[in-house]
Design a protein around this motif. Sequence first.
Motif, PDB file in Angstrom:
ATOM      1  N   HIS A  69     -52.939   8.484  16.034  1.00  0.00           N
ATOM      2  CA  HIS A  69     -51.530   8.263  15.727  1.00  0.00           C
ATOM      3  C   HIS A  69     -51.351   8.452  14.225  1.00  0.00           C
ATOM      4  CE1 HIS A  69     -47.482   6.806  16.013  1.00  0.00           C
ATOM      5  NE2 HIS A  69     -47.714   5.861  15.113  1.00  0.00           N
ATOM      6  N   GLN A  71     -49.299   8.400  10.799  1.00  0.00           N
ATOM      7  CA  GLN A  71     -48.145   7.797  10.133  1.00  0.00           C
ATOM      8  C   GLN A  71     -47.569   8.805   9.135  1.00  0.00           C
ATOM      9  OE1 GLN A  71     -50.552   4.460   8.734  1.00  0.00           O
ATOM     10  NE2 GLN A  71     -49.208   3.072   9.870  1.00  0.00           N
ATOM     11  N   THR A  72     -46.242   8.773   8.963  1.00  0.00           N
ATOM     12  CA  THR A  72     -45.589   9.763   8.089  1.00  0.00           C
ATOM     13  C   THR A  72     -46.115   9.703   6.658  1.00  0.00           C
ATOM     14  OG1 THR A  72     -43.751   8.208   7.799  1.00  0.00           O
ATOM     15  CG2 THR A  72     -43.448   9.958   9.414  1.00  0.00           C
ATOM     16  N   ASP A  89     -45.077  12.354  17.896  1.00  0.00           N
ATOM     17  CA  ASP A  89     -44.315  11.554  18.863  1.00  0.00           C
ATOM     18  C   ASP A  89     -42.935  11.150  18.340  1.00  0.00           C
ATOM     19  OD1 ASP A  89     -45.120   9.796  16.944  1.00  0.00           O
ATOM     20  OD2 ASP A  89     -46.026   8.341  18.313  1.00  0.00           O
ATOM     21  N   SER A  90     -42.467  11.831  17.269  1.00  0.00           N
ATOM     22  CA  SER A  90     -41.116  11.563  16.752  1.00  0.00           C
ATOM     23  C   SER A  90     -40.652  12.739  15.922  1.00  0.00           C
ATOM     24  CB  SER A  90     -41.101  10.296  15.889  1.00  0.00           C
ATOM     25  OG  SER A  90     -41.754  10.527  14.650  1.00  0.00           O
ATOM     26  N   PHE A  91     -39.338  12.908  15.839  1.00  0.00           N
ATOM     27  CA  PHE A  91     -38.783  13.984  15.016  1.00  0.00           C
ATOM     28  C   PHE A  91     -39.033  13.703  13.538  1.00  0.00           C
ATOM     29  CE2 PHE A  91     -35.330  16.389  12.943  1.00  0.00           C
ATOM     30  CZ  PHE A  91     -35.707  17.652  13.377  1.00  0.00           C
ATOM     31  N   LYS A  92     -39.030  12.431  13.175  1.00  0.00           N
ATOM     32  CA  LYS A  92     -39.303  12.032  11.784  1.00  0.00           C
ATOM     33  C   LYS A  92     -40.682  12.536  11.340  1.00  0.00           C
ATOM     34  CE  LYS A  92     -39.927   7.864   8.964  1.00  0.00           C
ATOM     35  NZ  LYS A  92     -40.149   6.405   9.005  1.00  0.00           N
ATOM     36  N   PHE A 123     -48.685   5.757  22.794  1.00  0.00           N
ATOM     37  CA  PHE A 123     -47.569   6.412  22.122  1.00  0.00           C
ATOM     38  C   PHE A 123     -47.117   7.623  22.932  1.00  0.00           C
ATOM     39  CE2 PHE A 123     -50.035   4.351  18.731  1.00  0.00           C
ATOM     40  CZ  PHE A 123     -49.032   3.626  18.100  1.00  0.00           C
ATOM     41  N   LEU A 125     -43.545  10.652  23.727  1.00  0.00           N
ATOM     42  CA  LEU A 125     -42.147  10.909  24.041  1.00  0.00           C
ATOM     43  C   LEU A 125     -41.950  10.942  25.550  1.00  0.00           C
ATOM     44  CD1 LEU A 125     -42.033  14.012  21.694  1.00  0.00           C
ATOM     45  CD2 LEU A 125     -40.832  11.882  21.181  1.00  0.00           C
ATOM     46  N   GLU A 129     -36.548  12.634  25.409  1.00  0.00           N
ATOM     47  CA  GLU A 129     -36.830  12.660  23.966  1.00  0.00           C
ATOM     48  C   GLU A 129     -37.478  13.982  23.552  1.00  0.00           C
ATOM     49  OE1 GLU A 129     -37.649   7.878  23.204  1.00  0.00           O
ATOM     50  OE2 GLU A 129     -39.245   9.168  23.992  1.00  0.00           O
ATOM     51  N   LEU A 133     -35.938  16.599  20.878  1.00  0.00           N
ATOM     52  CA  LEU A 133     -36.730  16.989  19.712  1.00  0.00           C
ATOM     53  C   LEU A 133     -36.815  18.516  19.606  1.00  0.00           C
ATOM     54  CD1 LEU A 133     -40.004  15.366  18.450  1.00  0.00           C
ATOM     55  CD2 LEU A 133     -39.804  17.839  18.608  1.00  0.00           C
TER      56      LEU A 133
END
Length: 219
Positions: A69, A71-72, A89-92, A123, A125, A129, A133
Motif C-alpha cells: 500500500h 502512501q502519497t 487504490d485512489s485517484f489522489k 485495500f 476500489l 470507483e 477513476l
Amino acid sequence: MNIEAYNKLVQECKQHHVTLVAVSKTKPVEDILALYNLGQRDFGENYVQEFVEKQQQLPKDIRWHFIGHLQTNKVKQVVGITELIHGVDSFKLLKEINKQSAKINITTNCLLQIHIAQEETKFGLDEEEANALMLEFENLKMKNVNIAGLMGMASFTNDENQIRKEFQYLKSLQAKLSTANRQLSTLSMGMTADYTIAIEEGSTMIRVGSLIFGERKAS
C-alpha cells in the motif's frame, strides 16, 4: 530457499505466459541475488524504505514491482526505480504518481487495485470507483502515468469456489474497463496459496513469496 519449487514455478509460468514476481519483502539481498543468478528478474517489495535500500544494492536490470500500500507522501521515493506499481487504490494516489513522474520526465506503469475479497481489511476500489477513476484519468489526459491493468487479492479461505469466483470477477472487470483505445492487458492476481487457480482464471502475473523463499520470520 526452495529452488526446486522455484524451478517448477518458472516452468509453469512459461507454459501459461505468466510473469512471476518473486515477493522478496523482508528477505535479505543475498537471497534476492541467489534468485537473480538463476535468471529471476521480477521482484516485489511492500515497504518503501526497505525497497529503496535493496534497489541501491542490487543489479540495475532487476524489474522492481511495488506491491504494498503506497502512501502519497512516499510516491517520489519509488517513482523512477519501479517497473510497476501494483496497488493504486485512489485517484489522489494516481495524480501524485503522475506529478512525480512528470518531474523526471518518465511514464510510470500502474495497476488499479480492485477489492474482490470478502474481508474488509484489504485495500482496493469497487467497480463504480474504478469506472470513475478511469473517466477522470482520461479527462485529465495524464501523460506520465500508464494504467496497464488490474490487481486483486482473493479472500483468505480454503473455499476454492469462492476464490475462483473472485478471480473470475476481476477478469470480467478487466474486459469491462478495457476499450479499443485502452487495453488493460495486465492482470495481477494469485499468490502462493491460490496462484494455480489464478492462472486457470486468466492471470498474467502472479506474486509468490513464501513458496520460493520460505515463510517470513515473525518480527
